[in-house]
Design an enzyme around this catalytic site. Structure first.
Site, PDB file in Angstrom:
ATOM      1  CE1 TYR A  73      33.711  43.787  13.279  1.00 16.78           C
ATOM      2  CE2 TYR A  73      33.096  41.527  12.819  1.00 16.78           C
ATOM      3  CZ  TYR A  73      32.878  42.716  13.482  1.00 16.78           C
ATOM      4  OH  TYR A  73      31.817  42.814  14.352  1.00 16.78           O
ATOM      5  N   GLY A 230      39.540  43.260  24.607  1.00 24.10           N
ATOM      6  CA  GLY A 230      39.486  41.964  25.260  1.00 24.10           C
ATOM      7  C   GLY A 230      39.215  42.050  26.743  1.00 24.10           C
TER       8      GLY A 230
END
Length: 302
Positions: A73, A230
């Protein structure tokens, strides 16, 4: 006084014993922390460091004691693990940090081949260095494909025996892989993509985990098919109607629906926005009626 998102803490979602550690069922996923916009893509725009650190500290203030992260990440200037280290070290005694290894990314952000068993120790040690810890609370083996996991999970089990890892879990797996891993070492959680209207075929695995006392940790529960990009701009009318009835947002309804799937389900919604963080945590206190759950369950199965 009516509770507001700012006053509802993670305790409202209840708790679960993850291995030998008690965590609130609302946690925090760090995937979106290192960048704005899409995650896990080369050339991502780095998030403001102060904002990211502030969100992490606010999460802990709100009672979040289960963080999900990974060394992969990162954006060109930010690492989720480094941000966690900077924001929260020295770590609270009750904080459980879960990470995952299996398929790393190179410095440009491109995905590399799935790690071999002999490479997994290096990936675990990378997480240890970035987080500034001498052991990891929980390491999930991230799996690509439906092949055998025994050798790779066995390599992690050796690190557990050596004291570098406290507990083990699996990510992106199928039931036969869970059973295979359980023949090697205890599995405390399964972390798979799951949410309202997303992968209803996972329902059987969610129930299997409940029966076995294994935590089920859904990812992309809000983003759904949008994945690392998203949630889309449009929401299903049924979700909107339920949200309006509670004065909540559709995202909160999605989180609440996953939590209603069983006491073993641990939500890990992620964000870099302080207001969204508070709303996500507050979703742990949202109680859906039997009629609302039936409507949403029917939507999920379509």
């Amino acid at each position: 006084m009516t509770p507001t998102p700012q006053t509802i803490t993670a305790a409202a979602a209840g708790s679960w014993t993850l291995g030998d550690r008690v965590v609130h069922r609302i946690g925090f996923g760090a995937m979106r922390l290192a960048q704005t916009g899409a995650a896990l893509v080369p050339g991502a725009v780095a998030r403001d460091r102060g904002q990211a650190v502030g969100v992490l500290r606010r999460a802990v203030e709100l009672g979040v004691n289960h963080l999900d992260t990974a060394a992969f990440y990162f954006s060109p200037l930010r690492s989720a693990n480094e941000l966690i280290n900077r924001a929260l070290s020295p770590y609270p005694d009750d904080l459980v940090i879960a990470t995952k290894v299996g398929q790393p990314r190179d410095p440009s952000g491109a995905w590399l081949p799935h790690a071999r068993p002999d490479q997994l120790r290096g990936l675990v040690e990378e997480n240890l260095r970035q987080l500034g810890r001498d052991h990891l609370d929980l390491v999930n083996l991230r799996v690509v494909g439906d092949g055998s996991v025994a050798e790779r999970f066995g390599a992690l089990a050796e690190l557990r025996t050596a004291g570098l890892v406290r507990h083990l879990g699996l990510s992106n797996v199928q039931p036969h892989q869970l059973a295979e891993a359980q023949g090697v070492a205890p599995v405390v959680c399964v972390q798979n993509m799951y949410g309202l209207g997303v992968r209803p075929e996972q329902d059987a695995l969610v129930e299997l985990c409940r029966e076995q006392g294994v935590a089920f940790v859904p990812f992309y529960a809000i983003a759904a098919a949008g994945r690392q990009y998203g949630a889309g701009a449009e929401e299903h009318p049924e979700v909107v109607e339920v949200a309006r009835a509670h004065g909540a947002s559709p995202a909160q309804v999605r989180i609440a629906w996953t939590l209603h799937r069983g006491p073993h389900v641990l939500a890990i919604p992620g964000t870099g926005d302080p207001a969204h963080l508070e709303a996500n945590v507050a979703a742990g206190g949202l109680r859906l009626s039997a009629a609302e759950l039936a409507r949403l369950d029917a939507l999920h199965r379509r």
